[in-house]
Motif scaffolding. Structure first.
Motif: not given
Ligand code: AMP
Ligand code: MG
Length: 346
Positions: A285-305
Motif C-alpha cells: 500500500s502507498r500508506q506503508k512505504l516500508n512494505d514497498i521498500a521490502r518488496h521492490l527488488f524481488a518484484a523487479l526480479r520476478y519480471f525476468d521470468d
C-alpha cells in the motif's frame, strides 16, 4: 561448487567463518540486503568479490564489523559526529565514510583515501562477523547492475558456482541498501539514501546535506553505474495512483508492447479488470512505504521470468524511506542522475 548453509545451524556458521578466514567468498543475510563477504584486509580475497560480481574496480566496498573496536584496524580518525551516529544507529542500516588506514587495501576503497564502514543489525551477520573476527568487505550479493538480493534464492541465481557458499537466513527485513553518509566533509553528506533518513541523522548531529546530482562528477565512485536493472525496461507511469492508473490503462489498450505491472494496491484498485496474461506484482500500500521498500527488488526480479518488455510502476511519496525507494526506482528506470530523487514523469 557453492554450498548452501542455514542461518540457524551453528556448525554451518563456523564453516562459513572459516571460509572467510581462508580468503573465500561467503554470501550472508543482513537486515538490508544479502552481502557478498570477503576478508577486507586481504587484497586477493577482496579482488575476488569484484570478479564474482562483475563489479567495476572503482566502485568501493562497504566493510562490515561486529564491534566498534575493529575500527582501529580500518581508520585512525573518528570524527565526533561519526561517533555520535554510531552510538545512535549501530548496529543498523547506516554506512559511514571515514579516512582509511593503510591496512585497508586500495581495491576495497576503490582507490580512494576513505573507507565505508557499517555494523549490520542482523543476528546471523553479527554472529558470522564475530566468528571470523575479521572486518568483512561486503557489497550486495548480486551480479553487478542487477537488483540487489533480498533472499538466498536471489543470490543463488546470480552467484552459484562462483562463491564458496550462501547462508540462508530467509528474506531480508528492510530490502534496500544502507544509507551511506560521508563523514569526512565539514557538513556530512548523504551519498545514498536508505532506511535511516536525513531527519533522523539531523536529530543527532545537526545539518546533513544531500549529494547534489551531477552524473559527470559522481561524489561516490559507483554512483555513475547502471543499477537495479531487470531485463525489461522500467517506466514510472505517474506521480500518484491516479496518474499511474491513467497511463497504465492506455498502455493496456496498446498491444504493440508486452507490459508488466509493479504497482500499489491503490493503483490496482483504479485499473480495469486485468487480462490474465499481464504479469503483475502488487508491492504494498502507498500508506506503508516500508512494505514497498521490502518488496521492490524481488518484484523487479520476478519480471525476468515473464514475457514483459516494459514494466510500468509508479512514483511513491518522497518522504522517510520513500526517498530511498525513489532513488532505486529512478536508477532502475535510468531516467535521472543517481543522486536526484525527483521522480520524472514519462
Ligand atoms: P553496495 O555494497 O553494492 O551497496 O555498494 C556500496 C556503495 O557504497 C558504493 O557503490 C558507493 O556508492 C558507496 N561507498 C563505499 N565506499 C565508499 C567510499 N569510500 N566513498 C564513497 N562512497 C563509498
Ligand atoms: Mg550493490
Amino acid at each position: 561448487m557453492t554450498v548452501r548453509w542455514q542461518a540457524d545451524n551453528e556448525s554451518d556458521l563456523l564453516v562459513a567463518a572459516q571460509c572467510l578466514q581462508n580468503g573465500q567468498l561467503v554470501a550472508f543475510p543482513t537486515e538490508t540486503v544479502y552481502g557478498l563477504g570477503a576478508n577486507a584486509l586481504d587484497d586477493h580475497a577482496a579482488k575476488a568479490i569484484y570478479q564474482a560480481k562483475g563489479r567495476p574496480s572503482d566502485n568501493p566496498l562497504i566493510v562490515h564489523i561486529y564491534d566498534q573496536k575493529q575500527l582501529d584496524l580500518l581508520t585512525s580518525v573518528i570524527p565526533p559526529k561519526a561517533q555520535s551516529l554510531m552510538e545512535r544507529f549501530w548496529p543498523g542500516p547506516l554506512t559511514l565514510i571515514l579516512p582509511k588506514s593503510s591496512a585497508v587495501p586500495l581495491c576495497v576503497s576503490g582507490g580512494l583515501a576513505t573507507v565505508a564502514v557499517r555494523m549490520p543489525n542482523h543476528p546471523t551477520a553479527l554472529k558470522l562477523l564475530a566468528l571470523a573476527d575479521l572486518p568483512i568487505a561486503a557489497p550486495s550479493a548480486n551480479t553487478s547492475g542487477r537488483p540487489s538480493p533480498t533472499s538466498a534464492e536471489h543470490v543463488w541465481h546470480d552467484l552459484s558456482g562462483k562463491i564458496a557458499g550462501i547462508i540462508d537466513g530467509g528474506e531480508t527485513s528492510i530490502g534496500l541498501e544502507s544509507t551511506v553518509v560521508d563523514m569526512t566533509a565539514a557538513v556530512p553528506v548523504i551519498l545514498r539514501p536508505g532506511a535511516i533518513t536525513k531527519e533522523q541523522l539531523e536529530s543527532v548531529i545537526g545539518t546533513v546535506a544531500f549529494c547534489s546530482g551531477d552524473d559527470n562528477q559522481p561524489k561516490a565512485p559507483g554512483m555513475k553505474y547502471k543499477h537495479y536493472a531487470p531485463k525489461a525496461e522500467v517506466r514510472i507511469a505517474g506521480q500518484n495512483e491516479y496518474e499511474a492508473a491513467q497511463t497504465i490503462t492506455a498502455a493496456l489498450a496498446d498491444d504493440s508492447v508486452t507490459i508488466g505491472l509493479m504497482i500499489s494496491e491503490e493503483t490496482l484498485s483504479l485499473l480495469p479488470l486485468l487480462p490474465a496474461t499481464v504479469p503483475v506484482q502488487i508491492i504494498g500500500s502507498r500508506q506503508k512505504l516500508n512494505d514497498i521498500a521490502r518488496h521492490l527488488f524481488a518484484a523487479l526480479r520476478y519480471f525476468d521470468d515473464t514475457t514483459a518488455e516494459v514494466i510500468y510502476t509508479e512514483a511513491f511519496p518522497n518522504e522517510g524511506i520513500g526517498r530511498a525507494v525513489a532513488n532505486r526506482l529512478n536508477k532502475a528506470a535510468a531516467q535521472v542522475s543517481n543522486s536526484d530523487n525527483e521522480v520524472k514523469k514519462i
